[in-house]
Design a protein around this motif. Structure first.
Motif, short mmCIF file in Angstrom:
data_model
loop_
_atom_site.label_atom_id
_atom_site.label_comp_id
_atom_site.label_asym_id
_atom_site.label_seq_id
_atom_site.Cartn_x
_atom_site.Cartn_y
_atom_site.Cartn_z
N ALA A 90 9.03 -13.82 -21.32
CA ALA A 90 10.16 -13.96 -19.50
C ALA A 90 9.64 -14.38 -18.64
CB ALA A 90 11.33 -13.09 -20.19
N VAL A 91 8.64 -13.03 -18.06
CA VAL A 91 8.09 -13.51 -17.35
C VAL A 91 6.75 -14.12 -16.94
CG1 VAL A 91 9.06 -10.62 -16.62
CG2 VAL A 91 7.40 -10.99 -17.67
N GLN A 92 7.01 -14.61 -17.82
CA GLN A 92 5.71 -15.06 -17.79
C GLN A 92 6.71 -16.68 -17.35
OE1 GLN A 92 1.88 -15.79 -20.66
NE2 GLN A 92 3.93 -15.80 -21.82
N LYS A 93 7.40 -16.90 -17.68
CA LYS A 93 8.43 -18.40 -16.78
C LYS A 93 8.66 -18.16 -15.70
CE LYS A 93 9.44 -20.37 -21.08
NZ LYS A 93 10.50 -18.91 -21.90
N ASN A 94 9.09 -16.10 -16.12
CA ASN A 94 9.56 -15.99 -14.28
C ASN A 94 9.83 -14.36 -14.02
OD1 ASN A 94 11.63 -15.57 -11.89
ND2 ASN A 94 13.25 -17.09 -12.87
N GLU B 164 18.58 -6.31 -15.17
CA GLU B 164 20.17 -7.38 -16.02
C GLU B 164 19.87 -8.18 -16.72
OE1 GLU B 164 23.53 -4.80 -15.17
OE2 GLU B 164 22.66 -4.94 -13.69
N GLU B 165 19.15 -8.82 -15.89
CA GLU B 165 18.95 -10.28 -16.73
C GLU B 165 17.74 -10.24 -17.95
OE1 GLU B 165 19.88 -13.96 -13.39
OE2 GLU B 165 17.40 -12.19 -13.08
N LEU B 166 17.31 -9.58 -17.48
CA LEU B 166 15.93 -9.41 -18.60
C LEU B 166 17.00 -8.23 -20.00
CD1 LEU B 166 13.23 -8.42 -16.68
CD2 LEU B 166 13.03 -10.34 -18.50
N ALA B 167 17.66 -7.64 -19.84
CA ALA B 167 18.39 -7.17 -20.48
C ALA B 167 19.12 -7.52 -21.23
CB ALA B 167 19.21 -5.71 -19.81
N GLN B 168 19.34 -8.74 -21.11
CA GLN B 168 20.35 -9.47 -21.74
C GLN B 168 19.63 -10.29 -22.67
OE1 GLN B 168 22.69 -12.06 -19.27
NE2 GLN B 168 24.11 -10.50 -19.05
N THR B 169 18.33 -11.19 -22.38
CA THR B 169 18.21 -11.94 -23.39
C THR B 169 17.07 -11.16 -23.81
OG1 THR B 169 15.62 -11.60 -22.02
CG2 THR B 169 17.23 -12.94 -21.49
N VAL B 170 17.02 -9.43 -23.55
CA VAL B 170 15.79 -8.41 -25.23
C VAL B 170 17.06 -7.54 -25.94
CG1 VAL B 170 14.24 -7.37 -24.99
CG2 VAL B 170 14.39 -8.61 -23.42
N ASN B 171 18.30 -7.79 -25.50
CA ASN B 171 18.99 -6.71 -26.10
C ASN B 171 18.08 -5.52 -25.60
OD1 ASN B 171 21.08 -8.24 -26.76
ND2 ASN B 171 20.76 -8.68 -28.60
N LEU B 172 18.15 -4.80 -24.63
CA LEU B 172 17.53 -3.79 -24.14
C LEU B 172 18.69 -3.36 -22.87
CD1 LEU B 172 15.72 -2.38 -26.21
CD2 LEU B 172 14.31 -2.32 -24.24
N PRO C 26 19.14 -2.02 -19.18
CA PRO C 26 18.13 -2.38 -17.93
C PRO C 26 16.95 -1.10 -17.27
CG PRO C 26 19.91 -2.58 -17.25
CD PRO C 26 20.30 -2.32 -18.66
N THR C 27 17.35 0.11 -17.38
CA THR C 27 16.13 0.70 -17.46
C THR C 27 14.67 0.70 -18.89
OG1 THR C 27 18.27 2.26 -17.37
CG2 THR C 27 15.78 3.18 -17.22
N ALA C 28 15.36 0.37 -19.69
CA ALA C 28 13.74 0.04 -20.68
C ALA C 28 12.81 -1.22 -20.57
CB ALA C 28 14.88 -0.35 -21.89
N CYS C 29 14.38 -1.99 -19.73
CA CYS C 29 13.58 -3.41 -19.53
C CYS C 29 12.49 -3.09 -18.41
CB CYS C 29 14.36 -4.53 -18.69
SG CYS C 29 14.71 -5.01 -20.73
N GLN C 30 12.19 -2.25 -17.58
CA GLN C 30 11.65 -1.55 -16.65
C GLN C 30 11.00 -1.05 -17.18
OE1 GLN C 30 13.60 -0.69 -12.46
NE2 GLN C 30 14.27 -2.64 -13.31
N ARG C 31 11.34 -0.14 -17.26
CA ARG C 31 9.66 0.88 -17.80
C ARG C 31 9.19 0.67 -19.38
NH1 ARG C 31 13.33 6.32 -17.49
NH2 ARG C 31 15.06 5.68 -19.19
N ARG C 32 8.97 -0.51 -19.66
CA ARG C 32 8.29 -1.19 -20.40
C ARG C 32 7.78 -2.59 -19.75
NH1 ARG C 32 11.26 -0.84 -25.94
NH2 ARG C 32 9.35 -2.48 -26.79
N LEU C 33 8.17 -2.44 -18.49
CA LEU C 33 7.54 -3.96 -17.82
C LEU C 33 6.22 -3.02 -17.06
CD1 LEU C 33 10.25 -5.81 -15.86
CD2 LEU C 33 7.84 -6.99 -18.09
N LYS C 34 6.79 -1.72 -15.92
CA LYS C 34 5.86 -0.79 -15.50
C LYS C 34 4.69 -0.60 -16.89
CE LYS C 34 5.71 3.79 -12.69
NZ LYS C 34 6.30 4.62 -12.99
N ARG C 35 5.16 -0.31 -17.63
CA ARG C 35 4.06 0.52 -18.60
C ARG C 35 2.90 -0.48 -18.51
NH1 ARG C 35 3.74 0.19 -23.94
NH2 ARG C 35 5.49 -0.36 -24.37
N LEU C 36 3.32 -2.25 -19.40
CA LEU C 36 2.79 -3.33 -19.09
C LEU C 36 1.88 -3.74 -18.33
CD1 LEU C 36 5.35 -5.65 -21.10
CD2 LEU C 36 3.74 -4.59 -22.22
#
Lengths: 155, 155
Positions: free
Chosen positions: A14-18, A24-32, A34-44
């Motif tokens: 997802a973030v490679q494109k945008n 919140e938006e990411l959470a929908q596409t990933v089924n997680l 929002p907080t979890a998405c954010q933490r994972r991105l931070k880690r990545l």
DNA sequence: CAAACAATGCAAATTTTCTGCGTTGACGTC
DNA sequence: GACGTCAACGCAGAAAATTTGCATTGTTTG
């Protein structure tokens, strides 16, 4: 190597494109959540899986209408000469992309210029004054069919 | 063409390297209020000067350790054949970058693969089964010296 | 010179991100 | 099988960033 699970891959995809999507938006596409998405991105980002976050600007809009692909051959393929040329690539802003390759050429460069005159001035400065260079072959880009550094991630 | 003043250029210069800077941080480098920066960026995005905002991911980290540069020659340089090949490029995820060029080759492609076997499977599928292609020449990337789509913006 | 317009900065409103905390689930050990 | 550890999760409140309303300034145009 760092382990990436399905969710990580989906996030990267997802973030490679945008990368301006909200968690919140990411959470929908990933089924997680929002907080979890954010933490994972931070880690990545910390782990270096995400190397950078950048804006792509339109070449036309900034008056860089010409792109060239240049195949460069060095006089000798000696370590110090190669390294010196790599340094020159990194230091030269007109070089957008530089690959060190095997095969017919030693380096392949993608160059931007405002116009032909600008490009010619560049070649004179960058190629002809460099005695390590045996020769180079220019190809003019007529159409940038596809451009990006987005990797396919099989999910 | 859209007019870009000094501040616009400075903003573009900055976000080409890092688009996660806060407007506060941008404001300092540009000498403008955070609000003004934000509004200008919004405009630049709407006008298409900023085409996209993306994350750059590490090839190694996602198991795409091999990059190839391929020079492709078509059988004939006829409009419909060229267009068909362009469409194939766009539809193929292994092709990261595709340029239509003048000169020795007709197209230059940057391909990613997991390994040599993966690349070989790709060539079979993409090149050998395509009758429009006269030939292609592969160069293996040993080092990605520089990579980006950041344009030099003379301020 | 006045009107129109575009861009600015500030402050308030809104949205987004970050942090603390308690819970869950997987894994390894005893 | 029970227990402890650990990493990831979601929720809720806190903090930070973005967006919007508004008054002001400077520039262009008739």
């Amino acid at each position: 190597m760092i382990m990436l699970d399905r969710a990580d891959r989906a996030l990267l995809e997802a973030v490679q494109k945008n990368n301006r999507l909200t968690s919140e938006e990411l959470a929908q596409t990933v089924n997680l959540s929002p907080t979890a998405c954010q933490r994972r991105l931070k880690r990545l980002r910390e782990e270096g899986v995400i190397e950078a976050d950048v804006s792509i600007v339109s070449p036309k809009a900034v008056g860089r209408s010409i792109t060239m692909i240049v195949l460069v051959s060095l006089e000798r393929e000696r370590a110090d000469i190669v390294d010196r040329f790599k340094a020159a690539i990194r230091a030269t802003k007109e070089v957008m992309i530089g690959y060190y390759v095997t095969g017919d050429a030693d380096f392949i460069l993608v160059i931007t210029a405002k116009d032909m005159e600008d490009y010619e001035a560049f070649t004179r400065r960058f190629f002809y004054e460099n005695h390590d260079i045996k020769g180079f072959k220019t190809m003019v880009v007529m159409d940038r069919v596809k451009a990006g550094f987005a990797f396919p991630l099989d999910l």
